[in-house]
Design a protein around this motif. Structure first.
Motif, short mmCIF file in Angstrom:
data_model
loop_
_atom_site.label_atom_id
_atom_site.label_comp_id
_atom_site.label_asym_id
_atom_site.label_seq_id
_atom_site.Cartn_x
_atom_site.Cartn_y
_atom_site.Cartn_z
N ALA A 65 0.84 -1.20 0.00
CA ALA A 65 0.00 0.00 0.00
C ALA A 65 0.87 1.26 0.00
O ALA A 65 0.62 2.21 -0.74
CB ALA A 65 -0.92 0.00 1.22
N ARG A 66 1.90 1.25 0.83
CA ARG A 66 2.80 2.40 0.89
C ARG A 66 3.51 2.60 -0.45
O ARG A 66 3.64 3.73 -0.93
CB ARG A 66 3.84 2.20 2.00
CG ARG A 66 4.77 3.38 2.20
CD ARG A 66 5.86 3.07 3.20
NE ARG A 66 6.73 2.01 2.73
CZ ARG A 66 7.73 2.21 1.85
NH1 ARG A 66 7.95 3.42 1.36
NH2 ARG A 66 8.48 1.20 1.47
N MET A 67 3.92 1.52 -1.08
CA MET A 67 4.63 1.63 -2.35
C MET A 67 3.71 2.10 -3.47
O MET A 67 4.14 2.85 -4.36
CB MET A 67 5.28 0.28 -2.69
CG MET A 67 6.40 -0.10 -1.73
SD MET A 67 7.10 -1.74 -2.04
CE MET A 67 7.99 -1.40 -3.57
N ILE A 68 2.45 1.68 -3.44
CA ILE A 68 1.49 2.17 -4.43
C ILE A 68 1.33 3.68 -4.30
O ILE A 68 1.29 4.41 -5.30
CB ILE A 68 0.13 1.46 -4.28
CG1 ILE A 68 0.24 0.03 -4.78
CG2 ILE A 68 -0.97 2.20 -5.05
CD1 ILE A 68 -1.00 -0.80 -4.54
N LEU A 69 1.24 4.15 -3.07
CA LEU A 69 1.12 5.60 -2.85
C LEU A 69 2.37 6.31 -3.36
O LEU A 69 2.27 7.39 -3.95
CB LEU A 69 0.90 5.89 -1.37
CG LEU A 69 -0.47 5.50 -0.82
CD1 LEU A 69 -0.50 5.66 0.69
CD2 LEU A 69 -1.57 6.32 -1.46
N CYS A 70 3.55 5.72 -3.15
CA CYS A 70 4.78 6.31 -3.67
C CYS A 70 4.74 6.40 -5.19
O CYS A 70 5.11 7.43 -5.78
CB CYS A 70 5.99 5.48 -3.24
SG CYS A 70 6.36 5.54 -1.48
N LEU A 71 4.30 5.32 -5.83
CA LEU A 71 4.23 5.30 -7.28
C LEU A 71 3.24 6.32 -7.81
O LEU A 71 3.52 7.05 -8.77
CB LEU A 71 3.85 3.90 -7.77
CG LEU A 71 4.93 2.82 -7.64
CD1 LEU A 71 4.31 1.44 -7.84
CD2 LEU A 71 6.03 3.05 -8.67
N ARG A 72 2.08 6.38 -7.18
CA ARG A 72 1.05 7.33 -7.63
C ARG A 72 1.48 8.78 -7.37
O ARG A 72 1.23 9.66 -8.19
CB ARG A 72 -0.27 7.04 -6.92
CG ARG A 72 -0.90 5.70 -7.26
CD ARG A 72 -1.74 5.76 -8.49
NE ARG A 72 -2.93 6.60 -8.29
CZ ARG A 72 -3.87 6.80 -9.22
NH1 ARG A 72 -3.75 6.24 -10.40
NH2 ARG A 72 -4.92 7.56 -8.96
N TYR A 73 2.14 8.99 -6.24
CA TYR A 73 2.63 10.33 -5.93
C TYR A 73 3.68 10.75 -6.95
O TYR A 73 3.65 11.88 -7.47
CB TYR A 73 3.23 10.36 -4.53
CG TYR A 73 3.89 11.69 -4.19
CD1 TYR A 73 3.14 12.76 -3.70
CD2 TYR A 73 5.25 11.86 -4.37
CE1 TYR A 73 3.74 13.97 -3.40
CE2 TYR A 73 5.86 13.07 -4.07
CZ TYR A 73 5.10 14.12 -3.58
OH TYR A 73 5.70 15.33 -3.31
N ASP A 74 4.60 9.85 -7.26
CA ASP A 74 5.64 10.18 -8.23
C ASP A 74 5.05 10.40 -9.61
O ASP A 74 5.51 11.27 -10.37
CB ASP A 74 6.70 9.08 -8.28
CG ASP A 74 7.90 9.49 -9.11
OD1 ASP A 74 8.62 10.42 -8.69
OD2 ASP A 74 8.11 8.90 -10.19
N LEU A 75 4.01 9.62 -9.96
CA LEU A 75 3.34 9.85 -11.24
C LEU A 75 2.74 11.25 -11.27
O LEU A 75 2.88 11.97 -12.27
CB LEU A 75 2.26 8.80 -11.46
CG LEU A 75 1.38 9.01 -12.70
CD1 LEU A 75 2.20 8.92 -13.97
CD2 LEU A 75 0.23 7.99 -12.73
N GLY A 76 2.06 11.64 -10.18
CA GLY A 76 1.48 12.97 -10.14
C GLY A 76 2.52 14.06 -10.26
O GLY A 76 2.33 15.05 -10.96
N ARG A 77 3.67 13.85 -9.59
CA ARG A 77 4.75 14.82 -9.67
C ARG A 77 5.30 14.91 -11.10
O ARG A 77 5.45 16.00 -11.66
CB ARG A 77 5.88 14.42 -8.73
CG ARG A 77 7.10 15.33 -8.78
CD ARG A 77 8.33 14.65 -8.19
NE ARG A 77 8.65 13.41 -8.87
CZ ARG A 77 9.23 13.33 -10.07
NH1 ARG A 77 9.54 14.45 -10.73
NH2 ARG A 77 9.49 12.16 -10.61
N ALA A 78 5.56 13.75 -11.69
CA ALA A 78 6.13 13.72 -13.03
C ALA A 78 5.18 14.29 -14.07
O ALA A 78 5.58 15.06 -14.95
CB ALA A 78 6.52 12.28 -13.40
N VAL A 79 3.90 13.93 -13.97
CA VAL A 79 2.91 14.46 -14.91
C VAL A 79 2.75 15.96 -14.72
O VAL A 79 2.66 16.72 -15.69
CB VAL A 79 1.56 13.73 -14.75
CG1 VAL A 79 0.46 14.45 -15.52
CG2 VAL A 79 1.68 12.29 -15.21
N GLY A 80 2.71 16.40 -13.45
CA GLY A 80 2.59 17.83 -13.20
C GLY A 80 3.75 18.61 -13.80
O GLY A 80 3.54 19.64 -14.45
#
Length: 228
Positions: free
Chosen positions: A161-176
């Motif tokens: 769960a923690r790693m999924i949040l890391c992946l999604r957070y990094d995706l949001g950062r990269a897309v932003g």
């Protein structure tokens, strides 16, 4: 009893400040909005404002946290839905976050732009830590259900769960960052696909079972960002 009334008044005034700040962020942008703009809109003194927020970055943090609380409520409702499988709950969570971002595109894009500014690095870190603490326990419940139902195969749902949040957070950062830099469209598509692939591998899920953001949704995000 008087203390309860004071707390209620304090929270009401704080919400009023956040409402005004959100309107100004939407119309002017966070960078262009000044504390004086807020004071003028609220007819409030500077001393009164600083009773609620110590700085403009603290105000930004509160704006994001208030919107994050809405997402948490949506996820909690999904987690507690008795008729949904664990996989369906995970997919609905991802979809609800993406739909919320699209529905609130203008203000979300402007807040994202502000969060990526160098001077708000501490705000970004605080938001990330708070997000993990807020969402990881709920995602863990979803993953444990998915493991019990044999849709997922991960030995440690809490860490997954923690790693999924890391992946999604990094995706949001990269897309932003890509949106703000006007990156080529296929670069953003590749980021979204790679993140979904990584989540499937992490969960031991069937390839293709974790949905990708649609091209239409990504195109709408790009159009929103370019108008800011």
């Amino acid at each position: 009893m008087a203390r309860v009334v004071n707390d209620q008044l304090h929270e009401a005034k704080r919400s009023e400040i956040l409402d005004a700040a959100e309107r100004l962020v939407t119309t002017k942008g966070y960078e262009a909005m000044s504390i004086q703009d807020l004071l003028d809109a609220l007819r409030m003194s500077k001393g009164a404002f600083y009773h609620y927020f110590e700085s403009k970055p603290e105000l930004l943090l509160a704006l994001v946290e208030r919107r994050t609380a809405v997402v948490e409520e949506k996820l909690r409702a999904i987690v507690e839905a008795p008729a949904l499988s664990g996989r369906d709950k995970l997919l609905r969570h991802f979809a609800s976050v993406d739909d919320w971002k699209l529905a609130e595109g203008r203000v979300v894009t402007r807040i994202v732009r502000a969060c990526f500014a160098d001077e708000n690095a501490i705000v970004r870190q605080k938001l990330y830590a708070a997000g993990v603490a807020r969402f990881a326990p709920l995602l863990e419940r979803i993953l444990r259900q998915g493991v019990a139902e044999k849709d997922f195969d991960t030995p440690d749902p809490a860490e997954a769960a923690r790693m999924i949040l890391c992946l999604r957070y990094d995706l949001g950062r990269a897309v932003g960052e890509a949106l703000l830099a006007n990156a080529q469209d296929d670069a953003i598509d590749r980021m979204a696909i790679a993140t979904a692939d990584a989540i499937e591998r992490l969960l031991g899920a069937t390839p293709g079972s974790i949905s990708r953001p649609s091209r239409a949704a990504l195109a709408k995000w790009r159009a929103t960002a370019k108008r800011q």
